[in-house]
Write a protein that holds these residues in place. Structure first.
Motif, mmCIF file in Angstrom:
data_model
loop_
_atom_site.group_PDB
_atom_site.id
_atom_site.type_symbol
_atom_site.label_atom_id
_atom_site.label_comp_id
_atom_site.label_asym_id
_atom_site.label_seq_id
_atom_site.Cartn_x
_atom_site.Cartn_y
_atom_site.Cartn_z
ATOM 1 N N HIS A 77 -40.441 58.722 13.279
ATOM 2 C CA HIS A 77 -41.063 60.009 13.577
ATOM 3 C C HIS A 77 -42.044 59.938 14.747
ATOM 4 O O HIS A 77 -42.364 58.869 15.280
ATOM 5 C CB HIS A 77 -41.790 60.529 12.335
ATOM 6 N N SER A 94 -47.072 62.736 12.767
ATOM 7 C CA SER A 94 -46.071 63.282 11.862
ATOM 8 C C SER A 94 -45.843 62.272 10.734
ATOM 9 O O SER A 94 -46.706 61.463 10.426
ATOM 10 C CB SER A 94 -44.776 63.582 12.630
ATOM 11 N N SER A 119 -42.363 60.659 7.855
ATOM 12 C CA SER A 119 -40.941 60.660 7.529
ATOM 13 C C SER A 119 -40.457 62.025 7.064
ATOM 14 O O SER A 119 -39.258 62.319 7.131
ATOM 15 C CB SER A 119 -40.652 59.621 6.442
ATOM 16 N N GLN A 179 -40.591 64.712 8.501
ATOM 17 C CA GLN A 179 -40.054 65.535 9.584
ATOM 18 C C GLN A 179 -38.534 65.485 9.644
ATOM 19 O O GLN A 179 -37.912 66.303 10.327
ATOM 20 C CB GLN A 179 -40.654 65.129 10.923
ATOM 21 N N TRP A 180 -37.926 64.540 8.915
ATOM 22 C CA TRP A 180 -36.475 64.375 8.973
ATOM 23 C C TRP A 180 -35.756 65.062 7.817
ATOM 24 O O TRP A 180 -34.594 64.742 7.535
ATOM 25 C CB TRP A 180 -36.121 62.893 8.999
#
Length: 277
Positions: A26, A30, A32, A34-35
């Protein structure tokens, strides 16, 4: 979905699915999380590993005695992820994209491909175009952040950093707890800037990165990110550059579904074997 236990300089890694390994990294400030859009669209036969980098998400802070280098982040990753027998496809955004490049250079035998949204490998500007205005622009941003931190003004540092990369006054609409969380990560952001500036990505070094590289750049991004993407496309031996016209630097968040579709269309996954009749 589960996470590895936090131990020494290990990172927390979220895992989803089984099969070919994709490691997702990321952006600064941010995590993880964000995925999520990428995970929701994951095809069968892939194993996503989404790491919280140092000082982000649920991972520990940057170790006090560790240098501010991309190699420090790579070392923590290698202690935390499961590479598998066939290596990994790397997916990265911004700072995470630069970390992915460093991992590919350090351990080329582990990396099958890279799909990167605006990797901020700012050292390529210093190495290739030190007089370019975009290099001075990003240095000014870093100096302002460090100046604020030196005076204990973490909120001001976070406000400037967030608004710069979003290209608008996002700060004014954030809730208090969101502002506090971002401010708490600014010391780590300072480490990121130092690591990115010190990694001088010369054309000779970039020529060693032989894996397939898919670069995505927002049409409304900041000049330093756009220039880095163009230089990487020029100097990486096996790279292609794609543009998402309506997105900016934070496209994986603001245009999450569209970016996820682009990524899944670019990662060179091994095709599953056909079942016998």
């Amino acid at each position: 979905m589960n996470a590895v236990s936090l131990h020494e300089d290990r990172l927390v890694v979220q895992r989803h699915g089984e099969g070919q390994v994709l490691l997702c990294l990321h952006a600064s400030v941010s995590s993880s999380q964000q995925w999520q859009a990428l995970m929701q669209r994951a095809p069968k036969g892939v194993a996503l590993q989404m790491a919280d980098l140092l000082g982000h998400g649920d991972s520990q802070e940057w170790p006090v005695d560790a240098p501010a280098r991309l190699a420090t982040e790579v070392a923590a990753l290698l202690r935390s992820v499961d590479v598998g027998d066939e290596g990994v496809h790397l997916i990265g955004h911004s700072y995470g994209g630069a970390v992915a490049m460093q991992l590919a250079l350090q351990r080329p035998q582990l990396v099958r491909s890279l799909t990167l949204y605006e990797p901020v490998a700012f050292g390529v500007l210093a190495a290739c175009e030190p007089e370019d205005p975009s290099w001075r622009e990003i240095q000014d941003v870093a100096r302002y952040v460090d100046g604020c931190l030196a005076q204990g003004q973490t909120i001001a540092a976070a406000q400037a950093f967030v608004n710069y990369w979003h290209g608008c006054d996002l700060w004014s609409v954030l809730k208090l707890h969101q502002r506090d969380a971002l401010a708490a990560r600014m010391k780590t952001v300072s480490h990121h800037f130092q690591a990115l500036f010190d990694a001088r990505w010369s054309p000779q070094l970039l020529s060693q990165l032989q894996q397939p590289v898919q670069l995505i750049c927002g049409g409304r991004t900041r000049a330093p990110a756009a220039r880095v993407a163009a230089l990487l496309a020029q100097h990486l031996p096996n790279a292609q550059l794609h543009t998402l016209p309506e997105a900016g630097h934070m496209g994986p968040l603001t245009h999450a579904a569209e970016v996820a579709r682009m990524i899944w269309g670019m990662v060179p996954l091994r095709q599953p074997r056909a079942m016998a009749a």
